[in-house]
Motif scaffolding. Structure first.
Motif, PDB file in Angstrom:
ATOM      1  N   VAL A 131       0.842  -1.198   0.000  1.00 33.12           N
ATOM      2  CA  VAL A 131       0.000   0.000   0.000  1.00 33.12           C
ATOM      3  C   VAL A 131       0.881   1.254   0.000  1.00 33.12           C
ATOM      4  N   LEU A 132       1.881   1.271   0.869  1.00 38.07           N
ATOM      5  CA  LEU A 132       2.808   2.413   0.915  1.00 38.07           C
ATOM      6  C   LEU A 132       3.609   2.527  -0.380  1.00 38.07           C
ATOM      7  N   LEU A 133       4.028   1.388  -0.941  1.00 38.82           N
ATOM      8  CA  LEU A 133       4.771   1.417  -2.199  1.00 38.82           C
ATOM      9  C   LEU A 133       3.907   1.974  -3.322  1.00 38.82           C
ATOM     10  N   GLY A 134       2.625   1.605  -3.335  1.00 39.14           N
ATOM     11  CA  GLY A 134       1.727   2.144  -4.348  1.00 39.14           C
ATOM     12  C   GLY A 134       1.589   3.652  -4.241  1.00 39.14           C
ATOM     13  N   ILE A 135       1.478   4.169  -3.010  1.00 39.67           N
ATOM     14  CA  ILE A 135       1.406   5.617  -2.813  1.00 39.67           C
ATOM     15  C   ILE A 135       2.715   6.275  -3.257  1.00 39.67           C
ATOM     16  N   ASN A 136       3.845   5.677  -2.872  1.00 34.95           N
ATOM     17  CA  ASN A 136       5.147   6.198  -3.286  1.00 34.95           C
ATOM     18  C   ASN A 136       5.268   6.270  -4.804  1.00 34.95           C
ATOM     19  N   GLN A 137       4.914   5.185  -5.490  1.00 37.05           N
ATOM     20  CA  GLN A 137       5.054   5.152  -6.943  1.00 37.05           C
ATOM     21  C   GLN A 137       4.100   6.128  -7.617  1.00 37.05           C
ATOM     22  N   GLY A 138       2.874   6.219  -7.090  1.00 36.41           N
ATOM     23  CA  GLY A 138       1.924   7.152  -7.675  1.00 36.41           C
ATOM     24  C   GLY A 138       2.368   8.595  -7.571  1.00 36.41           C
ATOM     25  N   LEU A 139       2.900   8.974  -6.419  1.00 34.05           N
ATOM     26  CA  LEU A 139       3.336  10.362  -6.226  1.00 34.05           C
ATOM     27  C   LEU A 139       4.624  10.669  -6.973  1.00 34.05           C
ATOM     28  N   THR A 140       5.617   9.791  -6.873  1.00 29.44           N
ATOM     29  CA  THR A 140       6.935  10.109  -7.441  1.00 29.44           C
ATOM     30  C   THR A 140       6.982   9.908  -8.948  1.00 29.44           C
ATOM     31  N   TRP A 141       6.480   8.777  -9.434  1.00 29.31           N
ATOM     32  CA  TRP A 141       6.559   8.524 -10.878  1.00 29.31           C
ATOM     33  C   TRP A 141       5.662   9.494 -11.637  1.00 29.31           C
ATOM     34  N   SER A 142       4.449   9.720 -11.148  1.00 29.59           N
ATOM     35  CA  SER A 142       3.564  10.686 -11.812  1.00 29.59           C
ATOM     36  C   SER A 142       4.214  12.066 -11.889  1.00 29.59           C
ATOM     37  N   THR A 143       4.831  12.469 -10.800  1.00 32.66           N
ATOM     38  CA  THR A 143       5.401  13.815 -10.749  1.00 32.66           C
ATOM     39  C   THR A 143       6.604  13.946 -11.667  1.00 32.66           C
ATOM     40  N   THR A 144       7.456  12.919 -11.743  1.00 32.76           N
ATOM     41  CA  THR A 144       8.597  13.017 -12.665  1.00 32.76           C
ATOM     42  C   THR A 144       8.119  13.052 -14.117  1.00 32.76           C
ATOM     43  N   VAL A 145       7.043  12.327 -14.434  1.00 34.80           N
ATOM     44  CA  VAL A 145       6.465  12.404 -15.779  1.00 34.80           C
ATOM     45  C   VAL A 145       5.985  13.829 -16.066  1.00 34.80           C
ATOM     46  N   ILE A 146       5.202  14.387 -15.150  1.00 33.10           N
ATOM     47  CA  ILE A 146       4.655  15.729 -15.356  1.00 33.10           C
ATOM     48  C   ILE A 146       5.776  16.755 -15.484  1.00 33.10           C
ATOM     49  N   MET A 147       6.796  16.641 -14.648  1.00 27.40           N
ATOM     50  CA  MET A 147       7.890  17.615 -14.669  1.00 27.40           C
ATOM     51  C   MET A 147       8.673  17.541 -15.980  1.00 27.40           C
ATOM     52  N   LYS A 148       8.884  16.353 -16.508  1.00 30.49           N
ATOM     53  CA  LYS A 148       9.606  16.240 -17.783  1.00 30.49           C
ATOM     54  C   LYS A 148       8.773  16.768 -18.943  1.00 30.49           C
ATOM     55  N   ILE A 149       7.453  16.513 -18.917  1.00 33.40           N
ATOM     56  CA  ILE A 149       6.585  17.094 -19.942  1.00 33.40           C
ATOM     57  C   ILE A 149       6.619  18.618 -19.858  1.00 33.40           C
ATOM     58  N   ASP A 150       6.618  19.156 -18.634  1.00 34.71           N
ATOM     59  CA  ASP A 150       6.732  20.613 -18.451  1.00 34.71           C
ATOM     60  C   ASP A 150       7.982  21.151 -19.130  1.00 34.71           C
ATOM     61  N   LEU A 151       9.114  20.503 -18.891  1.00 35.64           N
ATOM     62  CA  LEU A 151      10.401  21.005 -19.379  1.00 35.64           C
ATOM     63  C   LEU A 151      10.587  20.818 -20.877  1.00 35.64           C
ATOM     64  N   ALA A 152      10.082  19.708 -21.424  1.00 38.90           N
ATOM     65  CA  ALA A 152      10.445  19.316 -22.785  1.00 38.90           C
ATOM     66  C   ALA A 152       9.769  20.149 -23.856  1.00 38.90           C
ATOM     67  N   GLY A 153       8.554  20.632 -23.604  1.00 38.58           N
ATOM     68  CA  GLY A 153       7.835  21.316 -24.664  1.00 38.58           C
ATOM     69  C   GLY A 153       7.208  20.321 -25.623  1.00 38.58           C
TER      70      GLY A 153
END
Length: 413
Positions: free
Chosen positions: A108-130
Motif C-alpha cells: 500500500v505504501l509502495l503504491g502511494i510512493n510510486q503514484g506520487l513520485t513517478w507521476s510527478t517526474t512524468v509531469i515535470m519532464k513534460i513541463d520542461l520538454a515542450g
C-alpha cells in the motif's frame, strides 16, 4: 525560462536519475516477493498470493489521480517529496514482516510512493520538454525507470540466491529511498512555471473542472480514452508478469537465479527499448506504434503460455519487452499532445489512474483464472484481452502528434 530538453538539460537529467530510483523501489519486489510468499509464508492460492499486486495497484492508481491534481494546486516538488518520505518504511516492513499482512501494508505504501513520485517526474519532464520532443522525453523517463526495475530485479535475485530472501535484497530499496529523498530535497527544482509558459503559447480557452478532465480523459475524447484503456491493459499484463510468471517458471523447475534472469529480461528490454520508441513516436506518430505494440504483447503472452523451456521463455520475454516499449512512452506522449497545459497534469493523473488500475484488475482476473484453470490459462486470457485492446486503438484513436497532423490535437482547441 525556456522550453526544451536541451535548454533544461541539467534539471531534466537529474529527473531521469530520480526516476531510476523510483523504478528501483519497484524492482526490489519483482523477483523476491512471489518466492517469499510461497516459501516463507506458504501461500497456496494464486488469488491470495496476488493480494500484494492488488494492494499496490489500487493505491497507486488512486494516488496517480491525486498526484496530478495536487501538482496543479501545490506544485510538482512538494508532491515528489511526499512520495519519497512515504517510501522510507517500505523495505523495512518487507525485511521485518512476520506475516503476509505486513507485506500488504508495505505494498500500500509502495503504491502511494510510486503514484506520487513517478507521476510527478512524468509531469515535470513534460513541463520542461515542450511539445516537439515529448516522445523522447517520455522515452528517457520510462527507460530510466524500467531499466532500474530490471537491474534491481536481477540484483535482488542474485542477493537472494547468495544470502537468502531476507534481508539483503531489500537493503537496496532502502538505499534508493534515502538517495531519492536527498536529491529531491536539495537538487530538484519546481517546473510548474514551464507549464504556464507553454499554456501562454496556446489559444486561450476556459479552464476545465476536475470532473470535465476526468470524463474527457476516460470516456469522451477518442485519443485520451483510447490511451487510457490501452494503458490499463498494458499494466494488466505487467501485473500478471509480476505476480504469476515467477510461479510459472518455478513450477517448471527453474532455479531462483534463472527466474531472476527472466524477471529482469522483460523490463530490461522494455526499459532500453523506450530509448528508441520514444523518439520514433516523434517521427512516425503515436497511433501506429501503440496499435502494433499491443498486438506484439499479445503474441508474446501466447508464446509464454505455450512454452515450457528457459530459452523459449527468454525469447518471449524479449518480445513482450519490445511490445511494451512501443506502447509505454507513446501513450504518455499522446496524453501530453492532446491535453492543454492548463489541465495536462490532471489528465496525466487520470490516465495513470486507469493505467495502474490494470495492476488491480490483472491481479483479480489472473488470480481467479489461475486458481480454477491454472497459470497458463490465465496467461492465455490476458493475451486475448491485449489483442482486443490493440484493435480498439486501431479503430478509435486518431493521430495526435502535431507535426504529423499539421494541426493542434482536438483536445487543445
Amino acid at each position: 525560462m525556456r522550453l526544451g530538453i536541451r535548454a533544461n538539460l541539467a534539471q531534466f537529467s537529474l529527473l531521469v536519475a530520480v526516476n531510476a530510483l523510483v523504478g528501483g523501489m519497484l524492482g526490489q519486489e519483482r523477483t523476491v516477493l512471489p518466492l517469499l510468499a510461497e516459501q516463507t509464508f506458504h501461500l497456496t492460492g494464486y488469488t491470495f498470493l496476488l493480494t500484494y499486486v492488488l494492494a499496490f495497484g489500487l493505491t497507486k492508481a488512486a494516488t496517480n489521480y491525486f498526484a496530478g491534481t495536487w501538482s496543479d494546486r501545490f506544485g510538482r516538488k512538494p508532491v515528489l517529496l511526499a512520495g519519497w518520505l512515504i517510501a522510507l518504511p517500505v523495505p523495512l516492513l518487507l525485511i521485518w514482516a512476520p506475516s503476509w499482512a505486513w507485506v500488504i501494508v508495505a505494498n500500500v505504501l509502495l503504491g502511494i510512493n510510486q503514484g506520487l513520485t513517478w507521476s510527478t517526474t512524468v509531469i515535470m519532464k513534460i513541463d520542461l520538454a515542450g511539445p516537439e520532443r515529448r516522445g523522447l522525453a517520455m522515452g528517457l523517463n520510462e527507460a530510466a525507470g524500467y531499466v532500474a526495475v530490471a537491474a534491481t530485479a536481477l540484483a535482488t535475485g542474485y542477493l537472494a540466491a547468495q544470502h537468502g530472501l531476507r534481508p539483503a535484497p531489500f537493503l537496496l530499496g532502502l538505499s534508493y529511498a534515502a538517495l531519492g529523498l536527498g536529491l529531491s530535497v536539495f537538487a530538484v527544482r519546481e517546473t510548474r512555471d514551464h507549464a504556464h509558459l507553454e499554456a501562454a503559447q496556446h489559444e486561450r480557452r476556459g479552464e476545465l473542472t476536475d470532473r470535465e478532465v476526468f470524463t474527457r480523459t476516460s470516456l469522451t475524447e477518442p485519443a485520451l480514452s483510447s490511451a487510457s484503456q490501452a494503458g490499463m491493459v498494458n499494466n494488466l499484463n505487467d501485473g500478471l508478469a509480476w505476480g504469476l510468471f515467477p510461479i510459472l517458471f518455478s513450477t517448471a523447475g527453474l532455479s531462483v537465479a534463472r527466474i531472476g534472469i527472466l524477471a529482469a529480461l522483460y523490463p530490461a528490454v522494455w526499459g532500453l527499448g523506450q530509448l528508441v520508441t520514444g523518439p520514433l513516436s516523434d517521427r512516425w506518430g503515436r497511433k501506429q506504434l501503440i496499435t502494433a505494440g499491443m498486438l506484439v504483447q499479445a503474441a508474446a503472452l501466447a508464446v509464454i503460455a505455450a512454452a515450457s523451456s528457459f530459452t523459449v521463455w527468454a525469447s518471449a520475454a524479449v518480445l513482450l519487452g519490445i511490445g511494451t516499449a512501443m506502447v509505454y512512452p507513446t501513450l504518455l506522449a499522446s496524453i501530453g499532445d492532446v491535453a492543454h497545459p492548463a489541465w495536462r497534469a490532471r489528465a496525466v493523473g487520470v490516465y495513470r489512474l486507469w493505467r495502474d488500475g490494470g495492476f488491480a484488475i490483472g491481479a483479480i482476473l489472473a488470480g481467479m483464472i489461475a486458481d480454477v484453470w491454472g497459470v497458463r490459462a490465465a496467461v492465455w486470457v490476458v493475451a486475448a484481452v491485449t489483442a482486443f485492446s490493440g484493435l480498439v486503438v486501431a479503430l478509435r484513436m486518431y493521430e495526435t502528434h502535431p507535426r504529423r497532423t499539421g494541426t493542434l490535437p482536438r483536445g487543445t482547441r
